[in-house]
Every structure is written in C-alpha cells, then in structure tokens.
Design a protein around this motif. Structure first.
Motif, PDB file in Angstrom:
ATOM      1  N   THR A 177      58.284 -44.976  -4.216  1.00 32.56           N
ATOM      2  CA  THR A 177      58.235 -45.830  -3.036  1.00 32.56           C
ATOM      3  C   THR A 177      58.561 -47.278  -3.374  1.00 32.56           C
ATOM      4  O   THR A 177      59.079 -48.018  -2.527  1.00 32.56           O
ATOM      5  N   SER A 212      59.373 -37.954  -2.683  1.00 30.07           N
ATOM      6  CA  SER A 212      58.104 -38.672  -2.630  1.00 30.07           C
ATOM      7  C   SER A 212      57.223 -38.133  -1.509  1.00 30.07           C
ATOM      8  O   SER A 212      56.015 -37.929  -1.689  1.00 30.07           O
ATOM      9  N   TYR A 225      50.993 -50.396  -5.511  1.00 23.10           N
ATOM     10  CA  TYR A 225      51.512 -49.147  -6.054  1.00 23.10           C
ATOM     11  C   TYR A 225      51.441 -49.148  -7.580  1.00 23.10           C
ATOM     12  O   TYR A 225      51.067 -48.158  -8.206  1.00 23.10           O
ATOM     13  N   ASN A 237      58.787 -42.927   4.190  1.00 27.21           N
ATOM     14  CA  ASN A 237      58.327 -43.333   2.869  1.00 27.21           C
ATOM     15  C   ASN A 237      57.863 -44.787   2.878  1.00 27.21           C
ATOM     16  O   ASN A 237      56.919 -45.161   2.166  1.00 27.21           O
ATOM     17  N   SER A 261      63.099 -40.568  -1.531  1.00 26.79           N
ATOM     18  CA  SER A 261      62.079 -40.698  -0.498  1.00 26.79           C
ATOM     19  C   SER A 261      61.603 -39.327  -0.036  1.00 26.79           C
ATOM     20  O   SER A 261      60.409 -39.108   0.184  1.00 26.79           O
ATOM     21  N   CYS A 277      55.930 -50.926   8.456  1.00 26.05           N
ATOM     22  CA  CYS A 277      57.234 -50.493   7.941  1.00 26.05           C
ATOM     23  C   CYS A 277      58.336 -51.401   8.473  1.00 26.05           C
ATOM     24  O   CYS A 277      59.519 -51.153   8.238  1.00 26.05           O
TER      25      CYS A 277
END
Length: 470
Positions: A347, A203, A143, A60, A200, A266
């Motif tokens: 997220t 999502s 986002y 995620n 997550s 990430c």
C-alpha cells in the motif's frame, strides 16, 4: 464527457486568474491526445487503466492499518451504533468524492492541488499540497511502523525462537530500510499509478485472508475468560464481559468516531486515479468510488463484528495481539501477520504517488516529466519516512495530530470549499440546495477536527494511550 475546455467561454470569468503567461488550457486541462504543438506535461497522457484496476487502486488507498482496531471501536460503541456510524461515514465519503468530481468536471482539472489553485489562487494550491503531503506521510509512517514491529515477530516465529535475539535481522529498524529499498522503492518508481493495480489487488487479497481468518477464529475461540483473567491483576471478572452489546457509551466512544472517519480517507488518490482511467467520465469514476467504498464498508463491518464477537469486552486496540494472547504459536495467525505485512507494504507505493504529485504541482508545475526528478522525489520521501519511523518512538501521537487535522480537511472541508468556489453562481446560486449542502458538509469537517483534537488532548493530559489510525 464531463470535462469541459475552458476555451469554450462559458466559465472562465468565474475563477481566479491563472499564472501569468500560461494559457488556461496548458495550465489546467488534461488532453487525451497531444496535438504535437503543446509541450507534454507529466500528467499529459491518455488514460489506460481499466475500471477494475482503478477500483483495486482506490480500494487499496481506502484500506488502512486502522482495520486492526475496528473491533476495539465496536467494543466502545456497540454493534448497532457502530453500524450506524460506519454507514453514515461511508455515505459522507461517497458524497465527498462527488464534490471533487463535480468541481473537476467544471474546469477540466484532475489534480487536487490545481483545484485549490482555481478556488483560492496560490494559497489554495499550497494548502492542498501541504495537507496531502502531511496526511500521506503520516499514513506511510503508520504502515512502516507495522513492518517495524510485526516483521521481527514473524521472523522469530519462522526461526522457532521463543524470545527475541540481538541478531541484525531481528532489528525492526534494519528491516524497514531493507523493505523500503527492496520492495517499496521499485514499485514507487513506476511512471503511472495504474500499473500498481496488480499489487493493489494482491494486497486486497491479503486483507481478505485476514478477514477470513477472523471469521474462522470466531467459531474456534470461546470467550477467553481464562486466558485474560489469568493475566489480569483483577481477580473479579464482570459477568457481562462475554456478552455482545448493541449500544455502548463510555469515555472512549466519542474518540472512536474520528477513527472511523479516517478509515475512509482516499481523496488524494481519487483525482490521480481519475487521470489514468480509460474512457474517463464523472459517472464512471463515481462508480469506481462507490464500488471501492462499498467493498471496504463490507470488509470493515465483518472485521469489526467477528473480531468483537470473539473477544467481547476483552477486545484491545490491536486485534492480532489478542489472538497471540490466546495461542502465541498459532500457525494461522502467523500467516495472517505475514499477509497483513504484505498488504501494508504494497500500500505504501500507492500512498506515495499523491505526495509526489503534490510536490510536482507545487514546485514544478510547468515542467515535463523527467525520470531524475521522478526518482529523486521518491527516494527523498522514503528516506524521510524511514528516518521518522526509526528516530521517533512516540510518532503515533505526532501523526495523531496530523491525522486529526488533515483527514477532516481532505474528506469534508476542502472538497466542499472547492465545490462552492468553482461551480459558477450562474449554474448554482449560493442559496441553491447543492451549495447549502456543501456548506453544511464543510461545517461538519470542522466539528470532526475539533472533536479529534479535543480527545487527543485529553489522551495526553490523562496519560492514556489509545489507537489512532487510518
């Protein structure tokens, strides 16, 4: 276990001194169980998050709003060139996680900022914390921008309206405040990141639905010559607009390379997820990283290919807008918009955790966990991001600059420098192959940064708008 206590005498002489008066173990090592004499810090607990939940969280964190622009990137590179670039960047991202975990394993640290402190002292700690904060604030803003512009369209469609109204519930600025206070903040107030594995996972399911819809639409939409020719000022349509290209080089090709690199950022979340992992070992966490990167690689590749093979040369930067041009009242695409909104909303809390951790490491490194501080930082961060999204209509360019500097730093530069500085010379000399590879990897990061800034500068000077996103 890969982690080693500093008190064993093997490596403590190789690193910069710790803060005065703080024993090495209290400053850096995260014990699995407290012995009852040491003060509990905010990171001192036994990890309870499963392998699967950790993989959901990291996947995620990798998945970002840039997935909507991958088909556009493919239209500027060609199918084969896109596959080569995506494969290389995925492998480089996995190698970067290896460098982070190797550095953490040597000194027993599972905090990005503390690795910076061990490598370069206080300046390294400050740089790492600032880079993580700026990058993740940019990601959170991207986002919420999707929520700001897409949620009013979804509400409009559900109400059966053909044009936007002046009602307050159609105002994107009000909607992001409501979503932030009602959904994002409660999730961000959870004590441990591992608990977000459930959201997550949901999502990711929303994005799988998005991918499935893109694949389905590929076989339902023929190359939309009429839909786009009628809206185009040019009456002449090139003959090859509906033909796939294997290799393409144009003005925007080099600009898409950094965008693909940003799609795998990430790294601020890797060490927090490692901290909360049950039975943590370097190999176990590396497997989580490899699995997450592989899953996102497949999603990115399929999204890019099927989106591109739907619209070919007509592909634009935002894929959902393309489907709306073909059929504005398409129920499936409306559901996809809603799924994407849910995905990016869920997220945001995952991205907020590393920012709060960076602030805690920077301002309160020796303080025990406190709910007031935990809540206050989350509220202040969400307030700041909401303010940026509401007041800055051209914030995409601002965060384009932030992303062009912080993403290469997080993927390439900082993990390489940490590895070179932290791994003892006795264990790996500077002329050893691993450290030479790390040095080359670091240089590659500076190349990416220079390319990104150059093409963003060309965007500004030419007045053209291109899509930059994680």
């Amino acid at each position: 276990m890969e982690l080693q206590k500093l008190s064993n005498g093997n490596h403590h002489h190789d690193f910069a001194p710790l803060e005065e008066g703080v024993p090495p173990e209290e400053e850096t090592f995260l014990p699995h169980k407290s012995d009852g004499t040491k003060k509990t810090q905010f990171t001192d607990f036994e990890g309870k998050t499963s392998f699967g939940m950790s993989a959901f969280n990291l996947s995620n964190a990798i998945m970002g709003s840039g997935i909507l622009g991958l088909s556009y990137a493919m239209s500027n590179t060609g199918i084969v060139f896109f596959l080569i670039l995506l494969t290389c960047i995925a492998l480089l991202s996995s190698y970067s996680i290896h460098l982070l975990l190797s550095s953490a394993g040597v000194v027993g640290i599972r905090a990005y900022e503390q690795l910076g402190f061990r490598a370069f002292g206080h300046p390294g700690k400050i740089v790492a914390a600032v880079v993580i904060t700026l990058h993740n604030i940019g990601a959170m803003s991207s986002y919420l921008f999707i929520v700001k512009y897409e949620l009013p369209l979804v509400i409009q469609a559900f109400l059966g309206q053909t044009s936007p109204s002046d009602d307050w519930f159609m105002n994107g600025n009000y909607l992001i405040v409501i979503v932030s206070a009602g959904i994002i903040l409660p999730l961000a107030l959870m004590k441990h990141l591992g608990y977000l594995g459930y959201t997550s996972g949901f999502s990711l399911m929303c994005m799988v639905f998005f991918l499935s819809s893109v694949i389905y639409k590929r076989f339902k939409i023929t190359c939309p010559l009429e839909a786009f020719a009628n809206s185009s000022a040019n009456s002449t349509i090139p003959d090859d607009m509906c033909e796939p290209k294997l290799f393409t080089i144009n003005q925007e090709t080099a600009y898409t390379i950094p965008i693909l690199a940003f799609a795998f950022v990430c790294h601020p979340e890797v060490l927090p997820i490692y901290t909360e992992l049950r039975n943590p070992t370097k190999r176990r966490m590396q497997n989580i990283g490899n699995l997450s990167i592989l899953a996102m690689f497949i999603m990115y590749l399929l999204t890019g290919i099927f989106g591109y093979l739907t619209f070919y040369g007509y592909t634009e930067a935002e894929l959902l807008h393309m489907y709306s041009k073909v059929d504005p009242l398409d129920t499936l695409i409306l559901c996809v918009r809603l799924a994407v909104l849910v995905a990016v909303t869920l997220t945001v809390p995952v991205v907020l955790f590393p920012i709060r951790r960076a602030i805690l490491q920077l301002l309160f490194p020796e303080k025990p966990f406190h709910w007031v501080r935990h809540v206050a930082i989350a509220v202040c961060l969400l307030f700041t991001v909401n303010l940026l999204v509401i007041l800055c209509p051209t914030i995409r360019d601002i965060f384009g600059i932030i992303g062009a500097t912080t993403a290469p730093s997080l993927i390439f530069i900082l993990p390489s420098l940490f590895y070179i500085r932290i791994v003892p010379i006795e264990q790996e000399p500077m002329t050893s192959r691993p450290k030479i590879q790390a040095a080359i990897f670091c240089s590659l990061g500076f190349v990416f940064m220079a390319m990104s800034l150059t093409f963003i500068g060309l965007d500004w000077t030419s007045g053209e708008k291109r899509s930059i996103g994680h």
